[in-house]
Design a protein around this motif. Sequence first.
Motif, PDB file in Angstrom:
ATOM      1  N   ALA A 149       0.832  -1.193  -0.033  1.00 50.08           N
ATOM      2  CA  ALA A 149      -0.019   0.024  -0.192  1.00 50.08           C
ATOM      3  C   ALA A 149       0.989   1.323   0.036  1.00 50.08           C
ATOM      4  O   ALA A 149       0.595   2.279  -0.733  1.00 50.08           O
ATOM      5  N   SER A 150       1.881   1.113   0.853  1.00 49.85           N
ATOM      6  CA  SER A 150       2.908   2.327   0.806  1.00 49.85           C
ATOM      7  C   SER A 150       3.673   2.668  -0.496  1.00 49.85           C
ATOM      8  O   SER A 150       3.576   3.899  -0.919  1.00 49.85           O
ATOM      9  N   TRP A 151       4.092   1.498  -1.189  1.00 51.29           N
ATOM     10  CA  TRP A 151       4.803   1.581  -2.329  1.00 51.29           C
ATOM     11  C   TRP A 151       3.834   2.126  -3.537  1.00 51.29           C
ATOM     12  O   TRP A 151       4.360   2.741  -4.428  1.00 51.29           O
ATOM     13  N   SER A 152       2.405   1.639  -3.380  1.00 48.37           N
ATOM     14  CA  SER A 152       1.429   2.053  -4.542  1.00 48.37           C
ATOM     15  C   SER A 152       1.231   3.507  -4.409  1.00 48.37           C
ATOM     16  O   SER A 152       1.159   4.138  -5.366  1.00 48.37           O
ATOM     17  N   ARG A 153       1.431   4.156  -3.156  1.00 46.89           N
ATOM     18  CA  ARG A 153       1.172   5.643  -3.084  1.00 46.89           C
ATOM     19  C   ARG A 153       2.402   6.223  -3.797  1.00 46.89           C
ATOM     20  O   ARG A 153       2.324   7.092  -4.508  1.00 46.89           O
ATOM     21  N   ILE A 154       3.861   5.499  -3.392  1.00 46.14           N
ATOM     22  CA  ILE A 154       4.941   6.167  -3.936  1.00 46.14           C
ATOM     23  C   ILE A 154       4.884   6.091  -5.442  1.00 46.14           C
ATOM     24  O   ILE A 154       5.249   7.095  -6.252  1.00 46.14           O
TER      25      ILE A 154
ATOM     26  N   GLU B  97       2.279   5.883  -7.559  1.00 50.31           N
ATOM     27  CA  GLU B  97       1.254   6.870  -8.100  1.00 50.31           C
ATOM     28  C   GLU B  97       1.753   8.040  -7.902  1.00 50.31           C
ATOM     29  O   GLU B  97       1.440   8.872  -9.034  1.00 50.31           O
ATOM     30  N   THR B  98       2.223   8.547  -7.026  1.00 54.85           N
ATOM     31  CA  THR B  98       2.827   9.889  -6.966  1.00 54.85           C
ATOM     32  C   THR B  98       3.671  10.259  -7.805  1.00 54.85           C
ATOM     33  O   THR B  98       3.902  11.276  -8.445  1.00 54.85           O
TER      34      THR B  98
ATOM     35  N   LYS C 241       4.161   8.701 -10.709  1.00 55.95           N
ATOM     36  CA  LYS C 241       3.754   8.802 -12.232  1.00 55.95           C
ATOM     37  C   LYS C 241       3.188  10.133 -12.417  1.00 55.95           C
ATOM     38  O   LYS C 241       3.191  10.894 -13.451  1.00 55.95           O
TER      39      LYS C 241
ATOM     40  N   ARG D 177       3.531  12.888 -10.997  1.00 57.04           N
ATOM     41  CA  ARG D 177       4.699  14.272 -10.822  1.00 57.04           C
ATOM     42  C   ARG D 177       5.654  13.965 -12.290  1.00 57.04           C
ATOM     43  O   ARG D 177       6.101  15.030 -12.843  1.00 57.04           O
TER      44      ARG D 177
END
Length: 108
Positions: free
Chosen positions: A92-97, A99-100, A102, A104
Amino acid sequence: MARQGRGQDGLARFGEPGVLVLLSLCDGPKHGYAITEDIREQTGITLGPGTLYGSLTKLAGRGLINPVDSEDRRRPYEITAAGRAALQAQIASWSRIVETGKARLQWG
């Protein structure tokens, strides 16, 4: 094949060895060599024996994996419920990273 560590771009590795081991064990118990091969096939990352067995020791000590009885000389390990929960949190943490990143980079 790249070994675990700094990539050609000079950045530190993204795949934490313990997370990669947990990911490998999600589809069933495996012994060390099978874990290494699965990680290499799925990610292109080759864990050295010291990294692998150090990770196995730490994960077992934290109750995230358990050794499984075996008649073979190789010792298989399985992921525990706590290990699955820890892996889910990391993903979940890596998914947020991702997506952010991508967004940016205006990628995908």
